[in-house]
Structures are given as C-alpha cells and as structure tokens.
Write a protein that holds these residues in place. Structure first.
Motif, mmCIF file in Angstrom:
data_model
loop_
_atom_site.group_PDB
_atom_site.id
_atom_site.type_symbol
_atom_site.label_atom_id
_atom_site.label_comp_id
_atom_site.label_asym_id
_atom_site.label_seq_id
_atom_site.Cartn_x
_atom_site.Cartn_y
_atom_site.Cartn_z
ATOM 1 N N TYR A 27 1.923 -1.441 4.708
ATOM 2 C CA TYR A 27 1.744 0.006 4.763
ATOM 3 C C TYR A 27 3.087 0.592 5.169
ATOM 4 O O TYR A 27 3.345 0.827 6.335
ATOM 5 N N TYR B 213 -7.201 3.134 2.776
ATOM 6 C CA TYR B 213 -7.035 1.780 3.314
ATOM 7 C C TYR B 213 -7.446 0.685 2.330
ATOM 8 O O TYR B 213 -8.381 0.848 1.553
ATOM 9 N N VAL C 172 0.880 -1.182 0.000
ATOM 10 C CA VAL C 172 0.000 0.000 0.000
ATOM 11 C C VAL C 172 0.905 1.215 0.000
ATOM 12 O O VAL C 172 1.562 1.511 0.993
#
Lengths: 515, 550
Positions: free
Chosen positions: B261, B95, B86
């Motif tokens: 992330y 998200y 991500v």
C-alpha cells in the motif's frame, strides 16, 4: 321394553308429543302428520325430534322428485288442452276450416295454434289444405278423438304434486308428452321425512294417553295462586340436546399473556412498560449490537421515515463501548460509531429495548427483578406461520453473586410453572449476552422438545454505560409460540389479528397452566 | 443461524473416525450448534453467526476434533516473495489481501466445497458482498507483480466468467447474470475495482466477477492465487484466512504475499494469534463453579484455545486465529462453560429480594375486561399494523397525522393504527358466518404522531366496544358506557357531536374531567357498506389514558 321405562317416558311426554304419537299409527310422513294432527309444522317437527330422541320413532330422509303443474299446466287444467280446443272449434264442420277462425273460436295464441297444428297432424287427427288461406279438416280419427278423454288430460287432473316414482305405465306416456311442452310440468327435488314407529314407539301408542293435568312451566302466576298444589309436573327428558349459548371470554392469546404475567408476578418480578416506536439506539446500540449487524438490515426491521432524539451523555458512553470497548476490558468492535444510524426510528424488534430503557432511565439498583410482555415487529408478509407483529416476554434479575447456574435454576422454575418439567440447555450466541443459551422444554403432549426460551447474562460492554457492575441474568420467550402450543392452534392468523375466528374464540378449550 | 451443507463422509474422514448420527447430534448440541439433517451423505448443520470459521467442513472438523480432545495441526504459512501492489484503488473498496496456495489436488467434490465456503462467507461474514468479496485464480496464468487498482467502468474490457464475449464494466452489470445480481453494490461508483497482472491482463472486477480466461479453476488446477477485497482490513483478512485454512487442510501449501500500500507493506494473510488474559476468580464468579486453573485450561483446549501459561490465579490464553468473536474475558468464560457442558451444571436459584408488581395500565385493562366479559362481550386481539384505507377511508373520516411505515414486505399495511374501532370492524367483516350477535371489545395501545416526542409518537391506551346484530342501536352501546363508568365511579356528560363514522344525530361525545374521552353511537350505513357488512352495529371508543391520566 320394560313397563317402567314406558311409564317414565309417558310422564315426560310433552302435550305435543302426546298428540303427535297417536296419529303416527296412520301418518307415515311429515306432511301427513301435519295434516292429521292439525298442529303447526314447527310444533309437529319439534314433537318428532323429541320422540326420535326418546327412541320412539325413526325419521328417515327420503329423496324424492315431485312433479307439479307449472303455469301452462294449470291453465290447461282450467281451459282444456289447446289441441283439444282446436279440435272442438272444428266440431261438426265438414270440409276445411280457416286457421284464423279456429284460433278465434278456440281462443288460442299463435304459439298454441302452431303447437296444436303440429301435434294433431302427428296424430292424424287433421289434414291440412293449402289452397289459398291455410285450412284444416277434421279426419275420422280426429272425430273419434273428440269423444275421448285423453291420457294427457287424465294426467292433468291428478292430485298434484305427484311423486315421480309413482308415475308408471300409461301415465308415463302422458308425463313424457306433457314434459316436452313449455311450462306444463315442473319437477323439484325434495327431501321428505318418513316416520317409522319403533317397537318402543308402537308400545307407547298402545298406552293410555289420557291427557292428565300435568304442569308445564312453573310461572309466577302459578306460584301466586298456589296453582301447583296437588299437581304433577310433566317430566323432562334431561338428556335432551339444547341450543348452544356462548359467554363473553378473554382472547386465547390474552389468556396466555396473563398466565405468563402471573408466573412473573408470583416469582416477585415488577412489570415494565415501554414504547413500540423506538430509536435504533435503544433497540440495538444501547445493548452493544454492532451497527453492521445483520439483524439491523432493512429487510427484517420496520424502519420509519422519521428520526428520534438520543440521550446525549449516554450515547457518548455507548459509542465508547462500540469503538474501543470502554473501560471494562473489552476490545470493542473497532469502528467509528454513527449517531445518525442510532437516531433512526423503527418499530422495536425485541423487548430488550425496554429492558435497556429501564437501565438507562429508571436508575434500577440491585437487588431487582423486572419483567415485560410486549409487542414486537418484523418486516414479514402474513401467512399461517408468520405475522409482522407478535409478542415477547422478558425477565431480568440484577444482583450481586448471580451466576449461570442461577440463570438455569430460574429458567427451570419458570418452565415448571408452565407445566414443563424436563428441560435441557444449549449454548448459543446473542450479541449482548455471554454466555447465551437456549432452554428447550420437553412437551409431553407433543412428544418432542420445544425451543421456547432464549437467555443469557448481559455482557460487560452492554452494562457499563449504565453503571451496572453486578451480573444481570435475563430470559425471554415468544408468547404466540407458547399460546399456539397450549391451544393446539396451527394458524397464527387465528392467534392474533382481526382475521381470528370468532367461533374459535367462543369455543376454545381452557388451557390453564399447571403449577 | 447459517446452514453448513456438507458431506457426512467428508466430515468422518476429517475426524479420522466414523461418528454415528446420535453422537454427532449430541456433540453439536453440547457445542452450541444443531444437526439439522442427515439424508444419505448430505449433512446439514446449523451454525451460529459469530463463527464463520465453522462454515467450512474443515473448520467444523477442527472444532469437533478439539472437543473430543484430539490434536489439530497449526496452519503453516511460507513466504512466497510475491508482491501485490495496491494503487489507485476505488475509494469505496480500498482494501485487498491475498495468498497463494500450491500443490492442491482438486476434484469435483473439493471444488464444490471451495465454492460453498466462498458463497457462505460472502453471504454472512461479508454481508452479501457488501463488506467484501473472495476470488480464486489458477496461479500459472498470472504474471507477478499483480496490481489491485480501479478503472472507469466504460474503459474496462474483459470476458467475464462463463460469459460469451468481451464486455465493458458497465455492460457486465447490465448483461451478465452475476453482474445483474450484484449491480446494486457498485453501480454508482465512478471507478470499478480491478485486479491486473504484470502484463496488464485483467484477473477480475471485484466484488462482481472473475475473468473467464484467468479466473476459472478446474480439476487440473494445482496452484491458486486467492484474494479478498473489501471495505475494511480486519474482516477481509478473516474471510481470506478461513478459505486458505480450508485449502491447507485439503493438503495445499500456503505462502504469504506482500501487499504494498504505497510505502506501507503488509504481509497477507495474517493468521494472528492474540493473547487474552483470564482470571480464575472471574470464571468461577460468572459460572458459579469452583474450577482450578488447570481444569480451566483443559476446558479451553476443547474449544481450540492454547494456554500459553497459567498460575493459580490467572491464565494467558492464545485465541485461535480464525476466531473473530473474542472481545472480552466473558467470551472465554462462555467457551469454558461449553467445554464443561451446559447440561452438567448443578442448578441453583439465588434468592433475590423483590415483590411482584404490575402496572396501572394492566390493572385498568383487567378490570374493564372483566366487566365487559360479564356483559357477554368477547375480547378481540387485533394487529397494530394496518392501512390508511382501513383506518380512514372505510371509516369515512379525514386522514389524521399518523406513524407511517417505511418499506413493508406485507402489501396490506402502511401505518400504525391510531384508533381501535376500524380493527374491530375488520373483525366483524371476517366473522360474518358466526352466529349473531357479535359483541366484541379490545383494550390496547394506539399510536399517535407527536412531533415533539423523543420517538415522534405517543402511545395511548384505548378501549373499543362494538355490538353488531339486527337490533343494534344507540341504547345498547350507551348502556355499556353507563355501566362501565358507573362501576368505575367516573362522572361524565354526553354532548351532541358529529363524527364521520356514526349516523348524524345518533353520535355522542363523552366528556369527563373537562376533556373529551370517548365517542359512541350507531355506525353509518356507508361505513358498514365499506366493510361489506349487512348487519347494523353500534360502537364506542374511549381513551383510557385521557380518562385516568396514565
């Protein structure tokens, strides 16, 4: 018919009826009755209606076409037919006569002259000569026609109006001929009342109809003079239909509101009042409805282009409940609470907004029982089952030791007071109560279960900001739904709003609740 | 209320027995849902909004099985070792969670069921894709690691699902039917969300549409990549888990992915089982029962809970992973009550001391209404929502400051009424066929604008009376005023005045306690004409709040 019945009726006969029934031996229709009785039309009509109610006569409606003389018809009746006048203008003149001379002598209009010319030619009564100016010459047929009374003329002399059905044979020919011409004859459809004496009526006419000195209305003058003494009052037909009257009444919806109010008051509840224009805070946030709840969508709620003020201390406490569940053992929703969203003004979507204002502003201490009946709003368009505003009623009880069983018990009692004995409960979901339940009642008249009540026990998250730590049970119902069921009214636009039918308001049935 | 549309036969096969219509109806009712209809094999069930897990037939079947005391298998999740990066996600849609499910045997019915679940979750839990969007892809076409990122709309180029040609991100919003439907969600964003695979192929442009090449599943698809993107992790994880749960129950084998992330890695999806403590005392206090911990355990199991441990006073309860509506002990207690059966409770009415009491406004209204009904007046009940045209224009008065509506679905309304009389005039208009005289009254609130008030408005109780008939005149309405105020015992005087709605020289202002409290007079012909009325009328409007200091 028995003699007794005849005598009873004789006593009841109004003077007008006495007059009219006697002439019915010969008069068979309304106009005839009017003519022969010498009474006014309305008097005869009333007498006939009364007599019909007594079974003395039958009034039959007869559809008729009446033929009458129109403008030209009346003129021709006075002045003669134009073609006959045309012929007369030529009488005793051998050879051709100029059309202009005929017109002048017979006093015909251009149009009449033209029509006559055509008609007479058709009858071979004249010949046309066209050497130079237009001339007409009388034929032998024309001469003989001059001597006779024509069928058309005879027809004009009839006693108008004439019933179309009676025009037969040669009259029929004359009628057809005249009908072709402009404004000579007119027809109109009429309903004629035919009067038929029944057997009872015939017997009545044979009774002695001496005009006994009976009394009509009792008047102050008669009382003063004691003029009633020794006299008999004319008997009335007490079964007679009389004109309707209407009293002033409460509105059907208000009747239902008052019935619900009475139940709450009888059960010891105090009435609340609160604003229609609310902040989103009081309408939603104050009772722990999350800020992203679908019920807050603009499509259901009337948001107003204004902002209101928030109660400062209280909104901090409410924010804590939303964000992390405060101190009541809840997880909270876990989002950042926005005061801006809470400040938005709207038209309240439920009466629970007012319940929570009372929690926040009135410092209510247990034991307490409160109720409210008020208007609420939904952004919807208007049709037979939807209005953008309607009424909701809501009651709550706050006390130590209240349980789900008590909520059920109170709802049972409430339904009982509305006349509904058979009920059942269905668990459901509300954001601010847990457990939550719907209570359905069995409507004996409709033969089905109706969902009228929604209820629950307020959540700890929704009560904590107000320092309430005893159970609060609550239930609410939609008033229009109840009122429409009680009044068997299918269109909500009749229940609330200026479109409601005044006739229905005047005549609607009383639907007092049992219990 | 949300409707689950499914097949009766599918539900029966998942329950492992044929459940007849009556039994299904009663069971759903006891559980708190409603059998809306069964037509042939088409089954419709009304589900409440807090239970998105029941929007899949597989989820509903699990709930019913538990309610019947049958065992459900726990959702199993393997490790796939696959990675989704991500990076550079759109700030409005930051998200993403994902999962792979293998070994699926899709047929037409199952594909439809998957699409149904996706749509229902999109409409409800994901708030019409405002909070998130779900996507499925055939796994064999994708090269890992996949990247969740974003791109300027003009630079995005791919062929959208069921599209004819390659388009840019902006073109999709303008030209593709799905693009147009959801355009409003992202049209103002600088960068649009994108899923790309290791070789740069575009999988989809969430939350709008998948790629035609990589994002279309059919009956030949065995293994899928499933993702959910959105504004907040908790909700998208739940949506993904519900969908993956259904795929597992279809016979698929699910494996978790690593969502990277940056430096932080989360394993997705997360079938999280939270533990919630529950005190026996509190259960019995709220429900008014005397249940033992053991009985409570049994009842909780009917709602798919597992009890980790318990003693006489307390239970440790494992909340099933797809439940998002458990915030507090009371939520467990509600499920205990559902297990017990709401219709099996013994009813009780605890005596709570309080005396009945109504308000001054209600008493006043009832008193006046009684008098007016006695005079032969019919009560009217009109809407508070109305229009400027009705309140001002037709009444020939100047527009006053009032409470306006924002957007209204109903075209004929745009404000809250600030006086009653126009609404009674409207009632006269609608009832011209009813026998005259028309004698109407209404006692109700009107709303005035008030800059200083907490809610920018002030409500005040008004009385309006109108009488319409061939001989309606000033005397008639003055008689009503005199009667009402003399019965109530209120002293007043009448002044000459002017008012746009009334005939000049035939309108009075009523003064009481030194304040103007009412107007009365004969309605102007221009006003009658504006309402389409051909019958004279006289009227009065009185502010009861002013008069009685409410």
């Amino acid at each position: 018919m028995e003699q007794k019945e005849l005598e009873k009726t004789l006593k009841q006969l109004h003077p007008l009826e006495r007059k009219v029934i006697l002439i019915l031996k010969s008069a068979k229709s309304f106009p005839e009755a009017v003519k022969l009785s010498g009474l006014q039309e309305v008097e005869v009509m009333r007498a006939l209606e009364w007599l019909e109610n007594r079974g003395a006569i039958k009034l039959e409606k007869l559809q008729k076409i009446l033929v009458e003389l129109d403008g030209n018809g009346q003129k021709y009746l006075r002045e003669g037919l134009p073609e006959k006048r045309f012929l007369f203008a030529m009488k005793n003149i051998e050879g051709g006569v100029a059309l202009s001379d005929i017109k002048r002598v017979a006093m015909l209009t251009d149009e009449e002259a033209q029509v006559s010319l055509g008609l007479l030619k058709k009858k071979a009564a004249i010949e046309i000569q066209t050497d130079g100016a237009l001339k007409a010459k009388l034929t032998s047929i024309g001469k003989s026609l001059l001597e006779k009374l024509w069928l058309e003329e005879k027809f004009l002399h009839k006693n108008f109006p004439i019933d179309m059905a009676t025009i037969i044979h040669e009259d029929k020919y004359a009628y057809e001929e005249l009908k072709k011409r402009k404004n000579v004859l007119a027809t109109k459809d009429v309903t004629e009342r035919k009067i038929i004496l029944t057997d009872f009526g015939k017997q009545l006419t044979e009774q002695k109809m001496e005009d006994k000195d009976t009394l009509g209305s009792l008047t102050p003058g008669m009382l003063k003079m004691q003029a009633w003494k020794g006299k008999e009052f004319r008997h009335y037909d007490v079964k007679i239909n009389v004109p309707k009257i209407y009293g002033g009444r409460r509105h059907p919806l208000q009747e239902s509101i008052n019935q619900v109010r009475r139940i709450f008051l009888d059960m010891g509840f105090k009435e609340m009042e609160g604003p229609l224009v609310e902040t989103a805070f009081w309408c939603m946030d104050s009772m722990w409805i999350p800020q992203d709840h679908p019920a807050r969508d603009a499509q259901d709620t009337f948001y107003l282009p204004y902002e209101g003020r928030l109660p400062e201390k209280l909104s901090k406490k409410v924010a804590e409940e939303h964000e992390f569940g405060g101190r009541c053992g809840s997880k909270g929703y876990g989002y950042k609470w926005s005061p801006a969203l809470a400040r938005q003004l709207l038209l309240r979507t439920h009466t629970t907004a007012t319940t929570f204002r009372y929690f926040g502003e009135k410092n209510i201490k247990p034991p307490a029982k409160y109720f409210y009946i008020g208007r609420i709003f939904r952004n919807e368009s208007i049709d037979a089952t939807h209005l953008p505003e309607f009424h909701q009623s809501e009651g709550f009880i706050m006390d130590e030791g209240l349980t789900l069983r008590d909520l059920m018990g109170y709802i049972k009692e409430f339904y009982h007071r509305m006349g509904i004995e058979k009920i059942k409960f269905k668990p459901t979901y509300n954001p601010y109560t847990e457990p939550s339940m719907e209570a359905l009642g069995y409507n004996e008249q409709l033969g089905k279960w109706v969902e009228l009540i929604n209820s629950g026990i307020f959540r700890p998250e929704s009560l904590e900001p107000y320092g309430i730590n005893v159970p609060v049970i609550a239930w609410g119902l939609g008033i229009e739904r109840l009122a429409m069921m009680l009044h068997q009214q299918k269109d909500i636009r009749n229940m609330l709003g200026a479109t409601g039918s005044l006739n229905w308001f005047r005549q609607h049935k009383s639907v007092g609740l049992r219990g | 209320m949300v409707i689950l549309e499914t097949k009766y036969s599918l539900l029966n096969s998942l329950l492992g027995k044929k459940i007849n219509e009556k039994e299904l109806e009663e069971t759903l009712f006891e559980m708190g849902y409603e059998l809306e209809s069964i037509t042939g094999d088409e089954l419709r069930v009304d589900i409440t909004a807090e239970r998105p897990d029941l929007l899949s037939t597989y989820g509903l079947a699990r709930a019913i099985r538990a309610y019947f005391g049958m065992k459900n298998e726990k959702y199993k999740l393997k490790e796939s070792g696959l990675v989704v990066n991500v990076t550079g996600a759109a700030k409005e849609w930051s998200y993403a969670v994902a999962c792979v499910v293998k070994g699926l045997k899709f047929d037409d019915g199952r594909i439809k069921e998957v699409i149904r679940i996706q749509e229902k979750l999109g409409a409800t839990l994901l708030r019409n894709r405002r909070k998130g969007g779900l996507g499925l892809y055939p796994l064999n076409k994708i090269k890992f690691p996949v990247t969740y990122t974003s791109e300027e709309p003009g630079k995005i180029r791919f062929k959208p699902l069921e599209g004819q040609q390659i388009m840019s991100g902006s073109q999709i919003l303008e030209r593709h039917p799905t693009g147009r439907t959801y355009k409003h969600l992202i049209e103002n964003w600088k960068r649009f969300p994108l899923f790309k695979d290791a070789v740069g192929q575009i999988l989809s442009m969430p939350p709008i549409i998948n790629s035609h090449e990589l994002g279309k599943i059919d009956e030949t698809t065995k293994d899928v990549f499933v993702e959910c993107t959105g504004t907040e992790l908790k909700t998208i994880n739940l949506a993904l888990s519900i969908l993956v749960g259904a795929l597992i129950d279809m016979g698929g084998e699910a494996s978790a992915l690593k969502m990277k992330y940056g430096a932080k890695t989360i394993v997705s999806p997360e079938f999280k089982e939270e533990v919630q403590g529950l005190e026996v005392k509190k259960v019995n206090r709220l429900l008014g029962l005397e249940l033992s911990a053991e009985k409570i355990k049994k009842l909780l199991e009917k709602s798919m809970y597992e009890v980790k441990s318990f003693n006489k006073e307390r239970l440790e309860v494992i909340v099933p992973p797809l439940r998002s509506d458990i915030w507090h002990e009371v939520d467990l207690i509600d499920d205990v009550a559902r297990g017990y059966g709401f219709n099996d409770f013994e009813l009780r009415m605890k005596s709570v001391e309080s005396t009945g009491e109504t308000t001054l406004a209600v008493k006043l209204k009832e008193e006046l209404a009684g008098l007016l009904v006695g005079l032969g007046y019919q009560e009217a009940f009109t809407l508070m929502l109305t229009s400027k045209q009705d309140q001002f224009e037709k009444m020939k008065v100047k527009e006053a400051k009032h409470i306006q509506l924002g957007k209204s679905v109903e075209g004929s309304i745009n404000m809250l009424r600030c006086w009653l009389l126009p609404e009674l005039m409207k009632a006269l208009t609608y009832n011209q066929s009813a026998e005259y005289p028309h004698k109407l009254f209404e006692i109700s609130q009107v709303t005035l604008f008030d800059e200083k008030a907490e809610v920018k408005s002030k409500e005040t109780l008004r009385l309006a009376v109108v009488c319409s008939n061939a001989s309606a005149n000033f005397t008639e309405i003055k008689q009503v005023l005199d009667y009402l105020l003399s019965v109530i015992g209120m002293e007043y005087t009448i002044e000459e005045t002017e008012h746009g709605s009334f005939i000049p020289g035939r309108v009075g202002r009523v003064m009481a306690k030194g304040r103007p409290v009412a107007y009365l007079g004969e309605i102007k012909p221009e006003v009658l004409a504006a309402w389409g009325l051909e019958m004279p009328a006289c009227a009065l409007e009185m502010d009861l709040a002013e008069l009685f200091g409410l």
